[in-house]
Design an enzyme around this catalytic site. Structure first.
Site, PDB file in Angstrom:
ATOM      1  N   ILE A   9       0.858  -1.172   0.000  1.00  9.33           N
ATOM      2  CA  ILE A   9       0.000   0.000   0.000  1.00  9.33           C
ATOM      3  C   ILE A   9       0.899   1.228   0.000  1.00  9.33           C
ATOM      4  O   ILE A   9       2.054   1.159   0.411  1.00  9.33           O
ATOM      5  CB  ILE A   9      -0.990   0.019   1.196  1.00  9.33           C
ATOM      6  CG1 ILE A   9      -0.270  -0.167   2.532  1.00  9.33           C
ATOM      7  CG2 ILE A   9      -2.073  -1.015   1.023  1.00  9.33           C
ATOM      8  CD1 ILE A   9      -1.201  -0.165   3.740  1.00  9.33           C
ATOM      9  N   ASP A  10       0.368   2.331  -0.500  1.00  7.21           N
ATOM     10  CA  ASP A  10       1.177   3.530  -0.674  1.00  7.21           C
ATOM     11  C   ASP A  10       1.705   4.057   0.658  1.00  7.21           C
ATOM     12  O   ASP A  10       1.118   3.804   1.715  1.00  7.21           O
ATOM     13  CB  ASP A  10       0.352   4.631  -1.360  1.00  7.21           C
ATOM     14  CG  ASP A  10      -0.148   4.214  -2.729  1.00  7.21           C
ATOM     15  OD1 ASP A  10       0.543   3.417  -3.384  1.00  7.21           O
ATOM     16  OD2 ASP A  10      -1.232   4.686  -3.130  1.00  7.21           O
ATOM     17  N   LYS A  11       2.765   4.831   0.580  1.00  8.08           N
ATOM     18  CA  LYS A  11       3.406   5.401   1.766  1.00  8.08           C
ATOM     19  C   LYS A  11       2.398   6.071   2.702  1.00  8.08           C
ATOM     20  O   LYS A  11       2.389   5.823   3.906  1.00  8.08           O
ATOM     21  CB  LYS A  11       4.471   6.408   1.335  1.00  8.08           C
ATOM     22  CG  LYS A  11       5.109   7.173   2.492  1.00  8.08           C
ATOM     23  CD  LYS A  11       6.021   8.282   1.995  1.00  8.08           C
ATOM     24  CE  LYS A  11       6.498   9.130   3.147  1.00  8.08           C
ATOM     25  NZ  LYS A  11       7.299  10.296   2.702  1.00  8.08           N
TER      26      LYS A  11
END
Length: 303
Positions: A137-139
């Site tokens: 999942i994105d930062k």
């Protein structure tokens, strides 16, 4: 060496072999897959083929995933929020602001650094920088991730992702008031030709489907739950922008005038999968982060 065997579905029929394989695992790049094909590490029905081979329904693809190189990422002690762990899999709740895996020039402070300090046994399928990482999942997205502690578990979890049987539900705050209670966005996603760091809905992109339903409406925003059918890079962020309701706080895909947040209001709250060894279905739920909850309360007071 690890062998992964896949069968081409009716939906994949007619697609290039390298495209099919790049879609199997988000961590496999198209160029990496093409190199494997050139090296003879990929066969179709027992025969070597070229990357532009057009697949047929029922084709059996065998991939010999190369051994991972010795890992030179430094383990770092972290206070990880672990929801489940056994000999095969681990489920961790990633905070917003943490990168999942190292990249060249950025090799510390990532979830992988913390995982390596926590457990010595992680699947090597995705190579030196991404041990155990099956999906990401994105930062600035918070929430649950499943991690493979051995290659058997990794292969099982990847195959579940390909078969679209993994439950992945996210909560998000979007700009605008969505009038309908439910919806499905079926729009292919590819890299933006004008900005290589961004993704966009693109005719020749990868098949992508997001389902959503409205949880709560405010004056200028909507609180929604999104369920992923596929797992493309930035999928929810791109899809919600595409239908005119970009995520609040999204620095890449959202408007500049937005809520005061550290990144997009997106939380991977529910994760479910079949355990690779026991066959039992496991499902986990992580509550919204404090900043997310406080933002919702503020919107309720203003509405």
């Amino acid at each position: 060496m690890e062998y992964i065997v896949l069968q081409v579905t009716e939906e994949q029929r007619g697609e290039r072999l390298d495209k099919v394989l790049a879609e199997v695992n988000n961590e496999w790049s198209r160029s990496q897959v093409q190199q494997w094909i050139k090296d003879g590490a990929v066969t179709v029905n027992g025969q070597g083929v070229k990357g532009n081979y057009k697949t047929k329904a029922g084709d059996e693809i065998t991939v010999v995933v190369p051994e991972a190189e010795p890992l030179d990422v430094i383990p770092e002690e972290m206070n990880l929020d672990i929801y489940y762990e056994d000999q095969d899999v681990l489920v961790v709740n990633k905070p917003s602001g943490m990168v999942v895996h190292p990249a060249p020039g950025h090799t510390t402070g990532t979830l992988v650094n913390g995982l390596m300090a926590h457990c010595k046994d992680l699947s090597g399928i995705n190579g030196v920088m991404r041990p155990g990482i099956v999906h990401r999942i994105d930062k600035d997205t918070s929430g649950l991730l499943m991690v493979a502690k051995n290659d058997m578990a990794h292969e099982s979890l990847v195959n579940q992702l390909v078969a679209k049987t993994v439950t992945r539900r996210y909560k998000a705050i979007v700009h605008g008031v969505i009038p309908h209670d439910t919806g499905t966005i079926d729009a292919p996603i590819g890299r933006d030709k004008h900005d290589r760091q961004s993704m966009t809905v693109e005719e020749n992109g990868k098949h992508a489907v997001t389902h959503f339903h409205v949880l709560e409406r405010f004056t200028d925003f909507t609180f929604v739950e999104c369920q992923l059918e596929t797992g493309r890079t930035h999928q929810i962020r791109v899809h919600m922008k595409y239908i005119g309701y970009p995520l609040a706080g999204d620095p890449k895909y959202g408007p500049k005038k937005t809520l005061d947040l550290n990144g997009q209001a997106l939380h991977a709250g529910i994760l479910g999968f079949v355990h690779p060894r026991t066959g039992e279905y496991l499902e986990f739920e992580a509550p919204l982060p404090q900043e997310f909850e406080e933002t919702l309360e503020k919107l309720r007071r203003q509405s």
